[in-house]
Write a protein that holds these residues in place. Structure first.
Motif, PDB file in Angstrom:
ATOM      1  N   ARG A   1       0.681  -1.613   0.403  1.00 59.15           N
ATOM      2  CA  ARG A   1      -0.276   0.076  -0.241  1.00 59.15           C
ATOM      3  C   ARG A   1       1.068   1.133  -0.148  1.00 59.15           C
ATOM      4  N   PRO A   2       0.370   1.972  -0.912  1.00 60.04           N
ATOM      5  CA  PRO A   2       1.597   3.006  -0.856  1.00 60.04           C
ATOM      6  C   PRO A   2       1.304   3.938   0.534  1.00 60.04           C
ATOM      7  N   ALA A   3       2.420   5.366   0.218  1.00 64.09           N
ATOM      8  CA  ALA A   3       2.269   6.092   2.140  1.00 64.09           C
ATOM      9  C   ALA A   3       1.547   6.665   1.699  1.00 64.09           C
ATOM     10  N   GLY A   4       0.169   6.540   3.224  1.00 66.73           N
ATOM     11  CA  GLY A   4      -0.261   8.348   3.204  1.00 66.73           C
ATOM     12  C   GLY A   4       0.247   9.344   3.375  1.00 66.73           C
ATOM     13  N   VAL A   5      -1.201  10.042   3.623  1.00 65.50           N
ATOM     14  CA  VAL A   5      -0.476  11.603   4.015  1.00 65.50           C
ATOM     15  C   VAL A   5       0.280  11.726   4.598  1.00 65.50           C
ATOM     16  N   TYR A   6       0.198  11.039   5.791  1.00 63.12           N
ATOM     17  CA  TYR A   6       1.349  11.245   6.851  1.00 63.12           C
ATOM     18  C   TYR A   6       2.398  10.215   6.714  1.00 63.12           C
ATOM     19  N   GLY A   7       2.683   9.552   5.887  1.00 65.60           N
ATOM     20  CA  GLY A   7       3.464   8.751   5.527  1.00 65.60           C
ATOM     21  C   GLY A   7       3.242   7.165   6.146  1.00 65.60           C
ATOM     22  N   LYS A   8       4.015   6.250   5.622  1.00 65.83           N
ATOM     23  CA  LYS A   8       4.249   5.010   6.444  1.00 65.83           C
ATOM     24  C   LYS A   8       3.950   4.781   8.311  1.00 65.83           C
ATOM     25  N   ASP A   9       4.691   5.543   9.338  1.00 66.23           N
ATOM     26  CA  ASP A   9       5.113   5.344  10.025  1.00 66.23           C
ATOM     27  C   ASP A   9       4.319   6.810  10.797  1.00 66.23           C
ATOM     28  N   GLU A  10       4.519   7.581  10.234  1.00 66.41           N
ATOM     29  CA  GLU A  10       4.225   9.382  11.273  1.00 66.41           C
ATOM     30  C   GLU A  10       2.171   9.029  11.834  1.00 66.41           C
ATOM     31  N   PRO A  11       2.925   9.608  12.822  1.00 76.87           N
ATOM     32  CA  PRO A  11       1.902  10.035  13.293  1.00 76.87           C
ATOM     33  C   PRO A  11       0.541  11.118  12.994  1.00 76.87           C
ATOM     34  N   PHE A  12      -0.606  10.786  13.195  1.00 78.14           N
ATOM     35  CA  PHE A  12      -1.465  11.916  13.020  1.00 78.14           C
ATOM     36  C   PHE A  12      -0.623  13.173  13.756  1.00 78.14           C
ATOM     37  N   GLU A  13      -0.976  14.131  13.123  1.00 82.52           N
ATOM     38  CA  GLU A  13      -0.973  15.413  13.516  1.00 82.52           C
ATOM     39  C   GLU A  13      -2.013  16.558  13.673  1.00 82.52           C
TER      40      GLU A  13
ATOM     41  N   VAL B   1     -11.412  21.422  11.473  1.00 83.16           N
ATOM     42  CA  VAL B   1     -11.305  19.888  11.594  1.00 83.16           C
ATOM     43  C   VAL B   1     -12.360  18.867  11.742  1.00 83.16           C
ATOM     44  N   GLU B   2     -12.614  17.955  11.403  1.00 84.88           N
ATOM     45  CA  GLU B   2     -13.936  17.320  11.219  1.00 84.88           C
ATOM     46  C   GLU B   2     -13.762  16.256  12.719  1.00 84.88           C
ATOM     47  N   ILE B   3     -14.525  16.538  13.690  1.00 83.74           N
ATOM     48  CA  ILE B   3     -13.917  15.342  14.829  1.00 83.74           C
ATOM     49  C   ILE B   3     -15.529  14.466  15.258  1.00 83.74           C
ATOM     50  N   THR B   4     -15.808  13.552  15.294  1.00 82.84           N
ATOM     51  CA  THR B   4     -17.203  12.740  15.643  1.00 82.84           C
ATOM     52  C   THR B   4     -17.372  12.957  17.451  1.00 82.84           C
ATOM     53  N   VAL B   5     -18.568  13.520  18.238  1.00 82.86           N
ATOM     54  CA  VAL B   5     -18.440  13.108  19.470  1.00 82.86           C
ATOM     55  C   VAL B   5     -19.669  11.931  19.624  1.00 82.86           C
ATOM     56  N   THR B   6     -19.291  11.517  20.493  1.00 79.96           N
ATOM     57  CA  THR B   6     -20.263  10.471  20.879  1.00 79.96           C
ATOM     58  C   THR B   6     -21.169  10.638  22.166  1.00 79.96           C
TER      59      THR B   6
ATOM     60  N   ASP C   1      -4.995  22.261  22.868  1.00 81.46           N
ATOM     61  CA  ASP C   1      -4.572  21.895  24.133  1.00 81.46           C
ATOM     62  C   ASP C   1      -5.040  20.524  24.590  1.00 81.46           C
ATOM     63  N   CYS C   2      -6.321  19.648  24.044  1.00 82.17           N
ATOM     64  CA  CYS C   2      -6.431  18.400  24.213  1.00 82.17           C
ATOM     65  C   CYS C   2      -6.232  17.902  22.796  1.00 82.17           C
ATOM     66  N   GLY C   3      -4.985  17.577  22.387  1.00 84.55           N
ATOM     67  CA  GLY C   3      -4.608  16.788  21.550  1.00 84.55           C
ATOM     68  C   GLY C   3      -5.400  16.225  20.172  1.00 84.55           C
ATOM     69  N   LEU C   4      -6.174  17.468  20.010  1.00 89.31           N
ATOM     70  CA  LEU C   4      -6.724  17.554  18.351  1.00 89.31           C
ATOM     71  C   LEU C   4      -5.753  17.444  17.462  1.00 89.31           C
ATOM     72  N   VAL C   5      -6.222  15.798  16.731  1.00 91.54           N
ATOM     73  CA  VAL C   5      -5.519  15.703  15.195  1.00 91.54           C
ATOM     74  C   VAL C   5      -6.541  16.046  13.824  1.00 91.54           C
ATOM     75  N   ASP C   6      -6.050  15.959  12.919  1.00 93.94           N
ATOM     76  CA  ASP C   6      -6.732  15.752  11.703  1.00 93.94           C
ATOM     77  C   ASP C   6      -7.354  14.818  11.625  1.00 93.94           C
ATOM     78  N   HIS C   7      -7.688  14.090  11.817  1.00 92.72           N
ATOM     79  CA  HIS C   7      -7.899  12.667  11.450  1.00 92.72           C
ATOM     80  C   HIS C   7      -8.828  11.908  12.746  1.00 92.72           C
ATOM     81  N   GLU C   8      -9.920  11.098  12.488  1.00 89.51           N
ATOM     82  CA  GLU C   8      -9.808   9.904  13.814  1.00 89.51           C
ATOM     83  C   GLU C   8      -9.767  11.218  15.174  1.00 89.51           C
ATOM     84  N   TYR C   9     -10.622  11.831  15.312  1.00 88.39           N
ATOM     85  CA  TYR C   9     -10.558  12.591  16.692  1.00 88.39           C
ATOM     86  C   TYR C   9     -12.174  12.323  17.187  1.00 88.39           C
TER      87      TYR C   9
END
Length: 145
Positions: free
Chosen positions: A41-53, A59-64, A126-134
């Motif tokens: 699989r090709p590397a995504g937007v953040y690269g192979k092992d690069e964490p989300f930031e 940013v789109e977030i999910t509230v449950t 300050d609450c750890g918001l990232v671009d994806h899967e928050y």
């Protein structure tokens, strides 16, 4: 005298229909072949092992609300406060009744609820918001019950 009919014809038709239906796979086809897991699989937007930031201004977030099984998606800015996200979430869930104040609701990060709720005046940045899967969890925790 009643006419007697032979039961041979209806039984033969019934057996023929049963045999025909048992060979058909119109509703239950064969299982599809499994996908190969060895495909590179090709590397995504953040690269192979690069964490989300956090790299975006919106940013789109999910509230449950786990107690109700309700989910909503919100577009937020990193400098929004938890209080503002809480108010918008209550409106989306239709929990915005005037006799329940925002102080009776708490927001937690979905994978770190043991750390406790976020302060109402805390910024999402300050609450750890990232671009994806928050995801945030919304709980009703009245002070006086």
């Amino acid at each position: 005298m009643a006419a007697t009919r032979s039961m041979l014809a209806p039984v033969a038709i019934l057996l023929a229909c049963a045999a025909l239906l048992s060979t058909m796979t119109s509703f239950c086809s064969t299982q599809p072949a499994m996908r190969a897991t060895s495909v590179a699989r090709p590397a995504g937007v953040y690269g192979k092992d690069e964490p989300f930031e956090l790299r975006r201004n919106i940013v789109e977030i999910t509230v449950t609300s786990p107690a109700h099984g309700s989910r909503t998606r919100l577009l937020v800015e990193p400098d929004e406060s938890i209080e503002h996200v809480l108010t918008r979430s209550r409106e989306a869930f239709d929990f915005n009744v005037e006799w329940i104040p925002n102080s009776d609701w708490q927001m937690y990060k979905f994978d770190d609820e043991e750390a406790g709720p976020f302060a109402k005046d805390a910024k999402l940045r300050d609450c750890g918001l990232v671009d994806h899967e928050y995801e945030l969890h919304l709980y009703f925790e009245p002070k006086d019950f």
